[in-house]
Design a protein around this motif. Structure first.
Motif, mmCIF file in Angstrom:
data_model
loop_
_atom_site.group_PDB
_atom_site.id
_atom_site.type_symbol
_atom_site.label_atom_id
_atom_site.label_comp_id
_atom_site.label_asym_id
_atom_site.label_seq_id
_atom_site.Cartn_x
_atom_site.Cartn_y
_atom_site.Cartn_z
ATOM 1 N N GLN A 125 -6.356 3.067 -13.941
ATOM 2 C CA GLN A 125 -4.922 3.134 -13.479
ATOM 3 C C GLN A 125 -3.882 3.546 -14.727
ATOM 4 O OE1 GLN A 125 -3.731 -0.607 -12.494
ATOM 5 N NE2 GLN A 125 -1.567 -0.204 -11.847
ATOM 6 N N GLU A 161 7.620 1.947 -14.284
ATOM 7 C CA GLU A 161 6.993 0.943 -14.008
ATOM 8 C C GLU A 161 6.840 0.974 -12.461
ATOM 9 O OE1 GLU A 161 8.282 -3.921 -14.241
ATOM 10 O OE2 GLU A 161 9.315 -2.437 -15.501
ATOM 11 N N ASP A 173 2.790 0.652 -10.539
ATOM 12 C CA ASP A 173 2.403 -0.085 -9.223
ATOM 13 C C ASP A 173 1.883 0.971 -8.107
ATOM 14 O OD1 ASP A 173 2.974 -2.405 -10.534
ATOM 15 O OD2 ASP A 173 5.063 -2.545 -9.519
ATOM 16 N N GLU A 179 -1.686 2.034 -8.792
ATOM 17 C CA GLU A 179 -2.449 0.970 -8.232
ATOM 18 C C GLU A 179 -2.723 0.795 -6.837
ATOM 19 O OE1 GLU A 179 -1.140 -2.997 -8.642
ATOM 20 O OE2 GLU A 179 -3.157 -3.890 -8.958
ATOM 21 N N PRO A 210 3.852 -10.941 -5.972
ATOM 22 C CA PRO A 210 3.329 -9.555 -6.504
ATOM 23 C C PRO A 210 1.874 -9.584 -6.440
ATOM 24 C CG PRO A 210 5.233 -10.184 -7.885
ATOM 25 C CD PRO A 210 5.210 -11.349 -6.896
#
Ligand SMILES: [Zn+2]
Ligand SMILES: [Zn+2]
Length: 342
Positions: free
Chosen positions: A13, A35, A39, A42, A203
């Motif tokens: 990642q 940021e 995510d 991912e 999350p």
């Protein structure tokens, strides 16, 4: 084993972010999105993993025990394209870009009014120490919401015009899950994001919840004789269960005038709300030519399907819009009047 796999995934990642995503973002002056992009990478990695596993596990079963054998599999190809666009993150990125301004608005409105969306853990602090139980409860709540989203997409005339793209496939396979109109993806995205915000999905659970839903969805469209047994089918949506949801000819009962078996993961919702049909056969799939789309849309390419969906949407929203020309005289006469559902 699981730890080293997760570590490998995290380093992949990071590598993908550094090499592929960060340079163009910085070049476009979008450094503040780094940021979110982390995510996003991912999300895509897990999507690719899920798609690969579904293919490796389910395609051999489809080849060995097919329900239907088609000499020409051309209509399946567009579903493969839908799946690639979905699992490689292209459609989710589009949905994200369209939804981001709305999310920022809602977020700042909530902050301004000092409203912090709650979490289940606030109500049941014991769940903090029971991650598996907490995961299952979130899964149940999200699946309950998905049941109603799906049922509404069959009941509301405009939504059915879009969702009909998913149902138009007569060669249903493991790839059919992602075959959706882009506006249907957008509506589902708004629904899922709103429910997740409302119940405060942690999350750490998010990817796992999404993967569980996607895996069962790939499995439930498979073109294979695959039984969960009588008890298994009561607990989890099976290929046969979902096949009845896609049936070309629905069970002849007023209860099913908009469709049956709307559940995505757990059949219990259909049982509670009276929409369950436990047929034992494996029916033919698709929608009749009395539906909102011409029959040829089932065999057409991506853009034609998107266009037909928009045309059907306009016809549903604007009274007086010319209905699509009939392709044949066939009608499904067991269905009641005011047909806008299944
Ligand atoms: Zn449906
Ligand atoms: Zn389906």
């Amino acid at each position: 084993m699981i730890n080293s796999f997760t570590e490998a995934l995290v380093s992949l990642q990071g590598w993908l972010l550094d090499r592929l995503v960060q340079p163009p973002l910085l070049a476009m002056g979008l450094g503040s999105y780094l940021e979110v992009a982390f995510d996003g990478v991912e999300f895509v990695l897990w999507g690719v993993l899920q798609m690969t596993l579904a293919y490796l596990l389910l395609r051999p079963i489809e080849a060995l025990r097919p329900i239907e054998v088609w000499p020409d599999r051309q209509p399946v190809r567009v579903d493969v394209l839908y799946t690639m666009l979905d699992r490689l993150g292209i459609i989710p990125l589009l949905v994200f870009v369209l939804l981001a301004p709305l999310v920022v608005e809602v977020d700042s409105w909530l902050r301004f009014h000092d409203i912090i969306p709650g979490q289940l853990e606030d109500l049941l602090p014991a769940l903090e120490k029971q991650p598996l139980l907490s995961f299952v409860i979130y899964l149940l709540i999200l699946d309950f919401a998905e049941y109603w989203r799906h049922r509404l997409s069959h009941t509301l005339r405009w939504w059915w015009a879009l969702h009909a793209i998913h149902h138009s496939q007569r060669q249903m396979t493991l790839w059919t899950d992602s075959r959706n109109h882009l506006l249907d993806d957008l509506s589902s995205g708004v629904w899922f994001a709103a429910i997740s915000l409302l119940i405060g999905v942690p999350p750490g659970h998010f990817i796992g919840l999404l993967m569980a839903i996607r895996t069962i969805e790939s499995l439930s469209h498979v073109n294979a004789w695959l039984s969960f047994g009588r008890l298994g089918e009561l607990l989890l949506v099976s290929p046969r269960y979902h096949r009845w949801h896609h049936a070309l000819v629905l069970p002849d009962d007023r209860r099913y005038r908009y469709g049956c078996n709307f559940a995505v993961l757990f059949p219990v919702w259909d049982q509670i709300f009276g929409t369950q049909y436990r047929g034992q056969a494996m029916p033919a799939t698709g929608i009749g030519d009395d539906g909102p789309l011409p029959e040829s849309a089932a065999r057409s390419g991506f853009w034609r399907q998107q266009g037909e969906g928009l045309r059907a949407l306009a016809a549903a929203l604007l009274p007086g819009t010319a209905a699509r020309p009939a392709t044949s005289a066939h009608t499904n006469d067991h269905r009641p009047d005011e047909q806008h559902g299944r």
